[in-house]
Write a protein that holds these residues in place. Structure first.
Motif, PDB file in Angstrom:
ATOM      1  N   SER A   1       0.842  -1.141  -0.052  1.00  0.00           N
ATOM      2  CA  SER A   1       0.024  -0.050  -0.047  1.00  0.00           C
ATOM      3  C   SER A   1       0.860   1.077  -0.180  1.00  0.00           C
ATOM      4  CB  SER A   1      -1.087  -0.031   1.311  1.00  0.00           C
ATOM      5  OG  SER A   1      -0.174  -0.066   2.402  1.00  0.00           O
ATOM      6  N   LEU A   2       1.951   1.177   0.599  1.00  0.00           N
ATOM      7  CA  LEU A   2       2.896   2.432   0.762  1.00  0.00           C
ATOM      8  C   LEU A   2       4.066   2.136  -0.158  1.00  0.00           C
ATOM      9  CD1 LEU A   2       2.404   3.388   4.283  1.00  0.00           C
ATOM     10  CD2 LEU A   2       1.243   4.423   2.649  1.00  0.00           C
ATOM     11  N   SER A   3       4.653   3.093  -1.033  1.00  0.00           N
ATOM     12  CA  SER A   3       5.610   2.863  -1.857  1.00  0.00           C
ATOM     13  C   SER A   3       6.918   3.828  -1.468  1.00  0.00           C
ATOM     14  CB  SER A   3       5.252   3.174  -3.067  1.00  0.00           C
ATOM     15  OG  SER A   3       4.676   4.644  -3.322  1.00  0.00           O
ATOM     16  N   LEU A   4       7.260   4.303  -0.253  1.00  0.00           N
ATOM     17  CA  LEU A   4       8.362   5.138   0.029  1.00  0.00           C
ATOM     18  C   LEU A   4       9.497   4.156   0.172  1.00  0.00           C
ATOM     19  CD1 LEU A   4       7.009   7.212   2.871  1.00  0.00           C
ATOM     20  CD2 LEU A   4       7.558   7.953   0.620  1.00  0.00           C
ATOM     21  N   ILE A   5      10.837   4.646  -0.136  1.00  0.00           N
ATOM     22  CA  ILE A   5      11.936   3.763  -0.351  1.00  0.00           C
ATOM     23  C   ILE A   5      12.654   3.791   0.957  1.00  0.00           C
ATOM     24  CG2 ILE A   5      14.051   3.597  -1.212  1.00  0.00           C
ATOM     25  CD1 ILE A   5      12.937   4.519  -4.039  1.00  0.00           C
ATOM     26  N   LEU A   6      12.860   2.661   1.757  1.00  0.00           N
ATOM     27  CA  LEU A   6      13.329   2.388   3.066  1.00  0.00           C
ATOM     28  C   LEU A   6      14.756   1.446   2.849  1.00  0.00           C
ATOM     29  CD1 LEU A   6      13.468   3.380   5.954  1.00  0.00           C
ATOM     30  CD2 LEU A   6      11.954   1.298   6.275  1.00  0.00           C
ATOM     31  N   LEU A   7      15.496   1.834   3.915  1.00  0.00           N
ATOM     32  CA  LEU A   7      16.651   0.989   4.016  1.00  0.00           C
ATOM     33  C   LEU A   7      16.668   0.427   5.609  1.00  0.00           C
ATOM     34  CD1 LEU A   7      19.256   3.012   2.717  1.00  0.00           C
ATOM     35  CD2 LEU A   7      18.133   1.111   1.480  1.00  0.00           C
ATOM     36  N   SER A   8      17.562  -0.511   5.990  1.00  0.00           N
ATOM     37  CA  SER A   8      17.632  -0.928   7.188  1.00  0.00           C
ATOM     38  C   SER A   8      19.201  -1.332   7.579  1.00  0.00           C
ATOM     39  CB  SER A   8      16.658  -2.195   7.424  1.00  0.00           C
ATOM     40  OG  SER A   8      17.350  -3.502   7.369  1.00  0.00           O
ATOM     41  N   GLY A   9      19.338  -1.296   8.779  1.00  0.00           N
ATOM     42  CA  GLY A   9      20.468  -1.618   9.364  1.00  0.00           C
ATOM     43  C   GLY A   9      20.659  -2.549  10.311  1.00  0.00           C
ATOM     44  N   GLY A  10      21.818  -3.008  10.677  1.00  0.00           N
ATOM     45  CA  GLY A  10      22.016  -3.981  11.774  1.00  0.00           C
ATOM     46  C   GLY A  10      23.033  -3.862  12.664  1.00  0.00           C
ATOM     47  N   ILE A  11      23.104  -4.629  13.696  1.00  0.00           N
ATOM     48  CA  ILE A  11      24.073  -4.400  14.643  1.00  0.00           C
ATOM     49  C   ILE A  11      24.327  -5.927  15.380  1.00  0.00           C
ATOM     50  CG2 ILE A  11      22.802  -4.354  16.841  1.00  0.00           C
ATOM     51  CD1 ILE A  11      24.407  -1.748  17.521  1.00  0.00           C
TER      52      ILE A  11
ATOM     53  N   GLY B   1      24.183  -1.511   6.506  1.00  0.00           N
ATOM     54  CA  GLY B   1      23.499  -1.814   7.965  1.00  0.00           C
ATOM     55  C   GLY B   1      22.907  -3.344   8.030  1.00  0.00           C
ATOM     56  N   SER B   2      22.021  -3.266   8.925  1.00  0.00           N
ATOM     57  CA  SER B   2      21.433  -4.860   9.106  1.00  0.00           C
ATOM     58  C   SER B   2      19.942  -4.602   9.342  1.00  0.00           C
ATOM     59  CB  SER B   2      22.021  -5.595  10.376  1.00  0.00           C
ATOM     60  OG  SER B   2      23.406  -5.849  10.000  1.00  0.00           O
ATOM     61  N   GLY B   3      19.150  -5.708   9.376  1.00  0.00           N
ATOM     62  CA  GLY B   3      17.823  -5.611   9.623  1.00  0.00           C
ATOM     63  C   GLY B   3      17.225  -6.857   9.858  1.00  0.00           C
ATOM     64  N   PHE B   4      16.005  -7.155  10.104  1.00  0.00           N
ATOM     65  CA  PHE B   4      15.474  -8.436  10.401  1.00  0.00           C
ATOM     66  C   PHE B   4      13.755  -8.492   9.876  1.00  0.00           C
ATOM     67  CE2 PHE B   4      15.452  -6.258  14.389  1.00  0.00           C
ATOM     68  CZ  PHE B   4      14.155  -6.209  14.883  1.00  0.00           C
ATOM     69  N   VAL B   5      13.689  -9.800   9.426  1.00  0.00           N
ATOM     70  CA  VAL B   5      12.168  -9.767   8.786  1.00  0.00           C
ATOM     71  C   VAL B   5      11.171 -10.180   9.974  1.00  0.00           C
ATOM     72  CG1 VAL B   5      10.933 -11.526   7.378  1.00  0.00           C
ATOM     73  CG2 VAL B   5      13.480 -10.914   7.038  1.00  0.00           C
ATOM     74  N   VAL B   6       9.986  -9.337   9.668  1.00  0.00           N
ATOM     75  CA  VAL B   6       9.028  -9.516  11.094  1.00  0.00           C
ATOM     76  C   VAL B   6       8.089  -9.860  10.527  1.00  0.00           C
ATOM     77  CG1 VAL B   6      10.076  -7.470  12.286  1.00  0.00           C
ATOM     78  CG2 VAL B   6       8.585  -6.996  10.473  1.00  0.00           C
ATOM     79  N   SER B   7       7.795 -10.124   9.155  1.00  0.00           N
ATOM     80  CA  SER B   7       6.534 -10.784   8.417  1.00  0.00           C
ATOM     81  C   SER B   7       7.089 -11.824   7.309  1.00  0.00           C
ATOM     82  CB  SER B   7       5.363  -9.989   8.255  1.00  0.00           C
ATOM     83  OG  SER B   7       5.761  -9.233   6.997  1.00  0.00           O
ATOM     84  N   SER B   8       6.318 -12.794   7.124  1.00  0.00           N
ATOM     85  CA  SER B   8       6.667 -13.559   6.120  1.00  0.00           C
ATOM     86  C   SER B   8       6.671 -13.067   4.786  1.00  0.00           C
ATOM     87  CB  SER B   8       6.330 -15.082   6.076  1.00  0.00           C
ATOM     88  OG  SER B   8       4.788 -14.787   6.138  1.00  0.00           O
TER      89      SER B   8
ATOM     90  N   ILE C   1      23.232 -10.657  15.767  1.00  0.00           N
ATOM     91  CA  ILE C   1      23.479 -11.057  14.665  1.00  0.00           C
ATOM     92  C   ILE C   1      23.449  -9.950  13.776  1.00  0.00           C
ATOM     93  CG2 ILE C   1      23.359 -12.842  12.928  1.00  0.00           C
ATOM     94  CD1 ILE C   1      21.425 -14.542  14.998  1.00  0.00           C
ATOM     95  N   GLY C   2      24.436  -9.780  13.192  1.00  0.00           N
ATOM     96  CA  GLY C   2      24.234  -8.573  12.259  1.00  0.00           C
ATOM     97  C   GLY C   2      25.712  -8.546  11.130  1.00  0.00           C
ATOM     98  N   ASN C   3      25.821  -7.405  10.749  1.00  0.00           N
ATOM     99  CA  ASN C   3      27.007  -7.280   9.589  1.00  0.00           C
ATOM    100  C   ASN C   3      27.930  -6.245   9.912  1.00  0.00           C
ATOM    101  OD1 ASN C   3      25.499  -9.193   7.816  1.00  0.00           O
ATOM    102  ND2 ASN C   3      23.933  -7.432   7.884  1.00  0.00           N
ATOM    103  N   PRO C   4      28.811  -6.365  11.059  1.00  0.00           N
ATOM    104  CA  PRO C   4      29.580  -5.121  11.507  1.00  0.00           C
ATOM    105  C   PRO C   4      30.881  -5.092  10.499  1.00  0.00           C
ATOM    106  CG  PRO C   4      29.912  -7.217  12.569  1.00  0.00           C
ATOM    107  CD  PRO C   4      28.625  -7.515  11.833  1.00  0.00           C
ATOM    108  N   LEU C   5      31.180  -3.900  10.300  1.00  0.00           N
ATOM    109  CA  LEU C   5      32.481  -3.870   9.106  1.00  0.00           C
ATOM    110  C   LEU C   5      32.106  -4.653   8.022  1.00  0.00           C
ATOM    111  CD1 LEU C   5      34.856  -3.529  11.745  1.00  0.00           C
ATOM    112  CD2 LEU C   5      33.668  -1.774  11.086  1.00  0.00           C
TER     113      LEU C   5
ATOM    114  N   PRO D   1      30.205  -0.164  13.424  1.00  0.00           N
ATOM    115  CA  PRO D   1      29.317   0.016  12.175  1.00  0.00           C
ATOM    116  C   PRO D   1      29.101  -0.941  11.391  1.00  0.00           C
ATOM    117  CG  PRO D   1      31.458   1.633  12.457  1.00  0.00           C
ATOM    118  CD  PRO D   1      31.338   0.366  13.647  1.00  0.00           C
ATOM    119  N   GLY D   2      27.684  -0.646  10.943  1.00  0.00           N
ATOM    120  CA  GLY D   2      27.242  -1.913   9.956  1.00  0.00           C
ATOM    121  C   GLY D   2      26.255  -2.818  11.019  1.00  0.00           C
ATOM    122  N   ASN D   3      26.370  -2.909  12.200  1.00  0.00           N
ATOM    123  CA  ASN D   3      25.610  -3.656  13.155  1.00  0.00           C
ATOM    124  C   ASN D   3      24.109  -2.754  13.345  1.00  0.00           C
ATOM    125  OD1 ASN D   3      28.425  -4.400  15.361  1.00  0.00           O
ATOM    126  ND2 ASN D   3      27.214  -5.824  13.922  1.00  0.00           N
ATOM    127  N   SER D   4      24.021  -1.512  12.896  1.00  0.00           N
ATOM    128  CA  SER D   4      22.835  -0.983  13.090  1.00  0.00           C
ATOM    129  C   SER D   4      21.711  -1.553  12.549  1.00  0.00           C
ATOM    130  CB  SER D   4      22.966   0.585  12.436  1.00  0.00           C
ATOM    131  OG  SER D   4      24.123   1.171  13.319  1.00  0.00           O
TER     132      SER D   4
END
Length: 404
Positions: free
Chosen positions: A13-23, A122-129, A199-203, A242-245
Motif C-alpha cells: 500500500s505504501l511505496s516510500l523507499i526505506l533501508l535498514s541497518g543492523g548491529i 547496515g542490518s535488519g530482520f524480517v518481521v513478517s513472512s 546477529i548482524g553485519n559489522p564492518l 558500524p554495520g550492526n545498526s
C-alpha cells in the motif's frame, strides 16, 4: 508473544523507499559443564607385593548444547544485510564553473562533479513472512536505492515504508514470500543480567554473531548522549560496530528484545538498543501512515537541586525556588500545548497524572505514553500555591530539515 496483525496487512500500500541497518554483539559464549568426574573406591584398588595400582572408572564428560548456536540456527536466516545509496550535492564553488577562470587555468581547474553517490550499510530482520523488515531509520533515511540481501544470497530491491528519526526506527518492504520471521519477547519484562545475543553485519562481515548481557534498561537519550531521540534504551556490554545498526538483539530463547542502534564513541563494552515493544508501536504507525505523530507539551525542564537554587539566586532571576523537590519549568515554547494551558517558567511540577515525579525523564515517559489529543493532568506549585492544570497533548512539530 502475539504477532501483530498489521505485519500481515501491509504489503504494497505504501511505496516510500526505506533501508535498514543492523548491529551485532561480540564474543560467543560457550558453557562447558562436566556432568561427572572420575571416581575411585577401595574396591577398585588392587595391591600386590611389588606395586599398587589404582583402577579408576572413567566417565566421559558431557558438554551441554551451546544455546548460542541454537539461537543462531533459529534466527540467523531472518537477519538481512542492507545496502543503501543516495545522491548528495558536492557544493562545488561557483568559481570552478566560471568561464573566466577556466579560460586562464584550463586543465589546472579540478573536475568536481555536482553530485556524488553516498553509500551506507547496515542490518535488519524480517518481521513478517511477506517481506516486512525492521531496521534503523538512520541506515536508510533519504536513500534513493535500497538493496536487501538474505543470508542465502538472494537480493531484493527494498522500498522504504517509513522512517522515524526521533526513535531511529525504519520499516522496509521487499517483494518476497515465505520468509523466516522472528519472534518477539516482552521487553518491558527485561532484567539486567539476562543474556543478550546479536546477529548482524559489522564492518561488512556478514552474519557475525556476538554475545553479552543486558547491562541496564531504561537508559534515557540524554544519558546515552543522543538527546534528540525520544526513546529509552537497553544497554548491553556486547560489541557494536558500524554495520550492526538495525540488527536484532536477542534473548537466550532467540526472541527479539531490541534493535541495536548506537554506540558511545571511545567506549568499550557499552552499546544500546531500542526496546522492541516501543519499536513495534512505531513500526505499526509507519506502516499505517508513513510517519509518526509524537506527543508534545512544549516545555524545557530540569530537576530541582541545591546547585540550581543557588545559581538562580546568584543570577537574580525573576523567579526563585522555595521547593526542594520536583521538576521546574525553565521555558515554555510559545503557542505550544503547555503555553495554551497556562504553564509558566518557574512553575514546579509535583505530580503528573496523579503520580509524583522527581526526574525529568518521568515526565517525558508520561507524555510519550499519552495519545495526541488526550488531556494530561498536572499538579504544580506556583508562588508557593498548588495549582491543578490539564494540558491537551499536541503533535511534536517536525523541523524543517527533517520533513519528508
Amino acid at each position: 508473544m502475539r504477532q501483530s496483525k498489521i505485519w500481515k496487512k501491509a504489503t504494497t500500500s505504501l511505496s516510500l523507499i526505506l533501508l535498514s541497518g543492523g548491529i551485532a554483539l561480540g564474543g560467543n559464549y560457550l558453557i562447558n559443564s562436566p556432568q561427572s568426574f572420575a571416581q575411585n573406591s577401595d574396591s577398585e584398588t588392587v595391591t600386590n607385593q611389588k606395586n599398587s595400582t589404582t583402577e579408576v572408572t572413567k566417565t566421559a564428560v558431557n558438554l551441554p548444547q551451546n544455546y548460542v548456536s541454537d539461537v543462531v540456527n533459529k534466527v540467523g536466516d531472518s537477519v538481512v544485510r542492507i545496502d543503501a545509496s543516495r545522491k548528495v550535492s558536492t557544493n562545488v564553488p561557483a568559481m570552478f564553473d566560471d568561464p573566466f577562470f577556466r579560460q586562464f587555468f584550463g586543465s589546472q581547474m579540478p573536475d568536481i562533479p555536482n553530485e556524488q553517490i553516498q553509500r551506507g550499510m547496515g542490518s535488519g530482520f524480517v518481521v513478517s513472512s511477506d517481506g516486512l523488515i525492521l531496521t534503523n531509520a538512520h541506515v536508510v533515511e533519504g536513500s534513493d536505492e535500497v538493496k536487501v540481501t538474505l543470508k542465502d544470497g538472494r537480493s531484493y530491491e527494498g522500498k522504504v515504508m517509513g522512517t522515524d528519526p526521533l526513535t531511529d526506527v525504519g520499516v522496509i518492504k521487499i517483494e518476497a514470500e515465505d520468509l523466516p520471521e522472528v519472534a518477539f519477547a516482552d521487553s518491558e519484562q527485561l532484567q539486567p543480567g539476562e543474556y543478550a545475543i546479536a546477529i548482524g553485519n559489522p564492518l561488512g562481515l556478514d552474519n557475525t554473531v556476538t554475545t553479552g548481557i543486558v547491562s541496564a534498561t531504561g537508559r534515557s537519550s540524554s544519558q546515552v548522549g543522543i538527546a534528540d531521540k525520544r526513546v529509552s534504551f537497553i544497554q548491553t556490554d556486547a560489541a557494536i560496530n558500524p554495520g550492526n545498526s538495525g540488527g536484532p538483539l536477542l534473548n537466550a530463547n532467540g526472541q527479539v528484545i531490541g534493535i541495536n542502534t548506537a554506540i558511545i564513541q571511545g567506549a568499550q563494552g557499552i552499546g544500546f538498543a531500542i526496546p522492541i515493544d516501543a519499536a513495534r508501536d512505531i513500526a505499526e504507525e509507519l506502516i499505517a501512515k508513513g510517519k509518526v505523530d509524537h506527543p508534545y507539551l512544549g516545555i524545557q525542564m530540569t530537576a530541582i537541586t541545591p546547585e540550581l537554587k543557588d545559581q538562580l539566586k546568584a543570577n537574580n532571576e525573576k523567579w526563585q525556588l522555595t521547593e526542594d523537590e520536583g521538576i521546574v519549568i525553565v521555558n515554555v515554547v510559545p503557542d505550544s500545548p503547555a503555553d495554551k494551558a497556562g504553564l509558566q517558567a518557574g512553575d514546579v511540577i509535583q505530580k503528573i497524572d496523579d503520580e509524583a515525579v522527581s526526574k525529568a525523564e518521568e515526565i517525558q515517559q508520561a507524555v510519550r505514553q499519552t495519545k495526541v489529543g488526550n488531556e494530561l493532568p498536572l499538579q504544580i506549585t506556583r508562588d508557593g500555591k498548588q495549582v491543578n492544570l490539564e494540558v491537551e497533548v499536541g503533535v511534536l512539530p517536525v523541523p524543517q530539515t527533517a520533513k519528508r
